[in-house]
Design a protein around this motif. Structure first.
Motif, short mmCIF file in Angstrom:
data_model
loop_
_atom_site.label_atom_id
_atom_site.label_comp_id
_atom_site.label_asym_id
_atom_site.label_seq_id
_atom_site.Cartn_x
_atom_site.Cartn_y
_atom_site.Cartn_z
N GLU A 47 26.73 27.42 35.03
CA GLU A 47 26.14 28.84 34.56
C GLU A 47 27.38 29.97 34.51
OE1 GLU A 47 22.63 30.25 34.27
OE2 GLU A 47 23.96 31.75 33.66
N ASN A 48 28.03 29.90 35.49
CA ASN A 48 29.01 31.11 35.35
C ASN A 48 30.55 30.77 35.01
OD1 ASN A 48 27.27 33.05 36.41
ND2 ASN A 48 27.47 32.24 38.47
N ILE A 49 30.37 29.71 34.22
CA ILE A 49 31.69 29.19 33.80
C ILE A 49 32.62 30.00 33.09
CG2 ILE A 49 31.01 27.93 31.73
CD1 ILE A 49 33.09 25.89 32.28
N PHE A 50 32.02 30.81 31.88
CA PHE A 50 32.79 31.79 31.53
C PHE A 50 33.02 32.88 32.23
CE2 PHE A 50 30.89 29.26 28.07
CZ PHE A 50 31.84 28.94 27.26
N VAL A 51 32.19 33.52 32.77
CA VAL A 51 32.37 34.86 33.77
C VAL A 51 33.53 34.42 34.73
CG1 VAL A 51 31.14 36.36 35.44
CG2 VAL A 51 29.86 35.18 33.40
N SER A 52 33.44 33.21 35.49
CA SER A 52 34.52 32.85 36.21
C SER A 52 36.11 32.80 35.57
CB SER A 52 34.09 31.34 36.82
OG SER A 52 32.71 31.37 37.22
N ILE A 53 35.79 32.20 34.50
CA ILE A 53 37.27 32.15 33.80
C ILE A 53 37.66 33.66 33.71
CG2 ILE A 53 38.36 31.96 31.38
CD1 ILE A 53 36.67 29.35 31.27
N ALA A 54 36.88 34.79 33.18
CA ALA A 54 37.21 36.08 33.00
C ALA A 54 37.45 36.44 34.47
CB ALA A 54 36.02 36.82 32.47
N ALA A 55 36.95 36.41 35.46
CA ALA A 55 37.40 36.65 36.87
C ALA A 55 38.69 36.31 37.30
CB ALA A 55 36.35 36.36 37.93
N TRP A 56 38.90 34.92 37.08
CA TRP A 56 40.02 34.07 37.35
C TRP A 56 41.57 34.95 36.72
CZ3 TRP A 56 43.29 31.36 34.13
CH2 TRP A 56 44.23 30.64 34.72
N LEU A 57 41.07 35.22 35.59
CA LEU A 57 42.11 35.88 34.63
C LEU A 57 42.63 37.12 35.08
CD1 LEU A 57 43.89 35.15 32.17
CD2 LEU A 57 42.35 36.49 30.90
N ARG A 58 41.64 37.94 35.55
CA ARG A 58 41.68 39.15 36.12
C ARG A 58 42.38 39.18 37.42
NH1 ARG A 58 39.32 44.29 35.54
NH2 ARG A 58 37.96 43.47 33.79
N GLY A 59 41.92 38.19 38.47
CA GLY A 59 42.68 38.13 39.68
C GLY A 59 44.12 37.61 39.42
N LEU A 60 44.43 36.80 38.44
CA LEU A 60 45.83 36.41 37.99
C LEU A 60 46.50 37.46 37.78
CD1 LEU A 60 47.30 33.43 37.82
CD2 LEU A 60 46.87 33.88 35.35
N LEU A 61 46.13 38.29 36.81
CA LEU A 61 47.01 39.42 36.35
C LEU A 61 47.32 40.33 37.28
CD1 LEU A 61 45.35 39.86 32.93
CD2 LEU A 61 47.71 39.11 33.46
N GLY A 62 46.07 40.62 38.14
CA GLY A 62 46.24 41.57 39.26
C GLY A 62 47.14 41.10 40.34
N GLY A 63 47.27 39.82 40.60
CA GLY A 63 48.27 39.26 41.40
C GLY A 63 49.64 39.51 41.03
N LEU A 64 49.86 39.51 39.52
CA LEU A 64 51.14 39.80 39.29
C LEU A 64 51.82 40.98 39.00
CD1 LEU A 64 51.06 36.97 35.97
CD2 LEU A 64 52.27 36.97 38.07
N GLY A 65 50.80 42.08 39.55
CA GLY A 65 51.46 43.40 39.49
C GLY A 65 50.94 44.18 38.06
N VAL A 66 50.12 43.66 37.32
CA VAL A 66 49.71 44.55 36.21
C VAL A 66 48.77 45.49 36.83
CG1 VAL A 66 48.91 44.11 33.92
CG2 VAL A 66 50.16 42.22 34.87
N PRO A 67 49.12 46.72 36.03
CA PRO A 67 48.07 47.77 36.56
C PRO A 67 46.93 47.44 35.97
CG PRO A 67 50.06 48.66 35.47
CD PRO A 67 50.40 47.09 35.22
N ASP A 68 45.77 48.29 36.41
CA ASP A 68 44.43 47.88 35.87
C ASP A 68 44.16 48.05 34.54
OD1 ASP A 68 43.44 47.09 38.62
OD2 ASP A 68 42.49 48.82 39.11
N LEU A 69 44.57 49.39 34.07
CA LEU A 69 44.72 49.78 32.46
C LEU A 69 44.72 48.74 31.85
CD1 LEU A 69 43.78 51.76 30.41
CD2 LEU A 69 46.21 52.48 30.58
N TRP A 70 46.06 48.07 31.99
CA TRP A 70 46.66 47.01 31.24
C TRP A 70 45.87 45.70 31.44
CZ3 TRP A 70 49.40 48.04 26.98
CH2 TRP A 70 50.00 49.41 27.08
#
Lengths: 350, 176
Positions: free
Chosen positions: A3-26
């Motif tokens: 059910e949530n496969i696409f939502v999960s992918i988006a959340a995972w990508l967001r978490g990954l980028l956040g972990g790399l220190g990318v600011p929220d706006l970017w």
């Protein structure tokens, strides 16, 4: 999970980028670009396979097989066709308006692409959750007419110009019932947000409470996408291919594929506004919401193809008379009845 | 690099880009020689103007701008072509040499808009734009401003009837 496969992918990508220190706006910007790219790929792949589906449906309706040779069951036929079209020479006639002529096949994909950004494909699956999504869709969709027209005019060919003029005339006559039909649903829900409109159909789909609006929207939608019986814009037996007559190779293919993108949009809108969008019927919610959405959308697309291969083309005067004397009064009457009905239901406290 | 990117006011960047597009395309509307090109530039101008409205959080107005103006451009161009009736559209957007009259009008309009924009008192910090403006616009249109709204509807109706009358009359002439 599914059910949530696409939502999960988006959340995972967001978490990954956040972990790399990318600011929220970017982070937001990158995520939005990824979403839009996914939509672009979705449209292009779909347009490709819908051509195959169209040929298969046409084949069965006409008692023949359709494409069977390239790939298993002919599945790779349209991919091969696109490869051929890509390799073709782009022929430029002598007296065309060069810049406009070359620009229009490029721009033809812009309205469908930006429209798909607001379409909810499933629960929480919308690239841009816009408050006035329906209105946005209507406004942006009106822009494709000028692209068809400019393509026809810049070709400097009488058939192209006639086709372009017809596309404008058809748009003027059928955009009105298209918008008025949607108004019935919007009156009931009181919102222009597509997610809220879908949620308002939890108990009963609007195809049952607004059947006339659905019919009017569907007919006007067939006309908006320039498909038989309303394909006067590109009527092969009268004006060759209308605005696309002078286009060769990939330029022609872009217009051809854009038609399928528009069919997808009208089918998706029918699904969202009248068939309950991504809601599961009869509580069958073990099937993911996005799958329901696609099932309903492809059912609508199939009906589009069914009509195309069953009915002949109508005449220009019939087109105008039908639009102005049948569809517009019908959609206005629907608004009136809906308003009166809402008032009565409110008065008896339903 | 990141610090620099974060320090930019992106709304300002968007506004200045869109403003440049609006001004340049509006100039091209009057300067190009081919009336079809002029109309296509007009569409560009309207869409960029819708973008300016978006930077002001007025998304409903922005979409009205696209639907009513940019969408109607093709109707205008069709009428343009039908009324001009030329094989070659090369010199269809005409020029003349009335430098003084034109210059005078331009100076007057610039002065007037300048004076008006300087006389407006802007509030120090505007209140936040509400999330959903459609409801409020609709409520205002059908309560406080209902009379101008109905008058505009009446005006459109009159124009519609007039257009039908004109079209009918031409047909009767052609028969006799």
């Amino acid at each position: 999970m599914v059910e949530n496969i696409f939502v999960s992918i988006a959340a995972w990508l967001r978490g990954l980028l956040g972990g790399l220190g990318v600011p929220d706006l970017w982070n937001d910007v990158i995520l939005m670009v990824v979403k839009l790219l996914a939509i672009l790929v979705f449209i292009l792949v779909n347009a490709l396979w819908l051509v195959y589906m169209e040929r298969k449906v046409a084949g069965y309706i006409q008692s023949r097989l359709g494409p069977i040779h390239v790939g298993p069951k002919g599945l790779l036929q349209t991919a091969a066709d696109i490869g051929k079209l890509l390799g073709k020479e782009i022929i430029l006639p002598k007296n065309i308006d060069l810049v406009v002529f070359l620009l229009m096949p490029v721009l033809i994909f812009v309205p469908p692409l930006v429209i798909f950004a607001v379409i909810p494909f499933g629960k929480d699956m919308v690239a841009v959750d816009m408050n006035i999504g329906v209105f946005y869709l209507i406004a942006v969709a009106s822009l494709s007419t000028i692209i068809f027209w400019a393509a026809g005019w810049s070709s400097n060919n009488k058939y192209s110009l006639v086709g372009g003029m017809r596309s404008v005339a058809q748009m003027v006559s059928y955009e009105l019932p298209l918008v008025l039909a949607l108004l019935g649903v919007i009156m009931i829900t009181g919102t222009l947000n597509m997610n809220e409109i879908v949620n308002a159909q939890k108990n009963v789909w609007f195809i049952f409470t607004q059947p006339i609006a659905f019919l009017v929207y569907f007919i006007a939608g067939v006309s908006e996408t320039n498909r038989t019986p309303f394909d006067l814009v590109e009527g092969e037996s009268e004006i060759i291919a209308g605005p696309y007559t002078e286009y060769a190779g990939m330029g022609f293919a872009m217009f051809f594929l854009a038609e399928y993108a528009n069919v997808m949009i009208v089918s998706a809108m029918c699904t969202i506004m009248f068939l309950g969008g991504w809601l599961a019927p009869f509580g069958l919610d073990f099937v993911p919401s996005w799958l329901w959405f696609f099932l309903k959308m492809y059912l609508m697309i199939f009906i589009f193809m069914w009509i195309r291969w069953t009915y002949p083309r109508i005449r220009v005067d019939q087109l105008m008379a039908f639009g102005w004397k049948v569809l517009v009064p019908l959609s206005l009457a629907n608004i009136f009845v809906t308003g009166a009905g809402m008032y009565i239901f409110r008065a008896i406290g339903w | 690099m990141m610090a620099f990117l974060n320090s930019i006011s992106w709304v300002a960047v968007a506004f200045h880009t869109l403003a440049a597009v609006v001004v340049i395309s509006a100039l091209l509307v009057v300067l190009v020689r081919n009336i079809v090109h002029a109309v296509l530039w007009l569409a560009v101008c309207f869409i960029a103007l819708a973008g300016v409205f978006l930077t002001l959080d007025a998304d409903f107005i922005a979409l009205v701008q696209i639907l009513v103006y940019a969408g109607a451009v093709c109707i205008m161009v069709v009428f343009g072509i039908m009324l001009i009736r030329r094989g070659n559209m090369g010199e269809s957007n005409q020029f003349n040499r009335q430098v003084f009259a034109g210059g005078g009008v331009a100076v007057l309009v610039t002065l007037l808009s300048g004076v008006l924009s300087f006389r407006i008192r802007y509030a120090g910090s505007p209140p936040d734009v509400p999330e959903n403006t459609v409801d409020q616009i609709a409520t205002l249109l059908l309560s406080k401003y209902v009379i101008p709204f109905e008058v505009a509807a009446l005006l459109l109706l009159v124009a519609l009837v007039g257009a039908i009358f004109l079209a009918k009359e031409v047909k009767a002439d052609a028969d006799s």
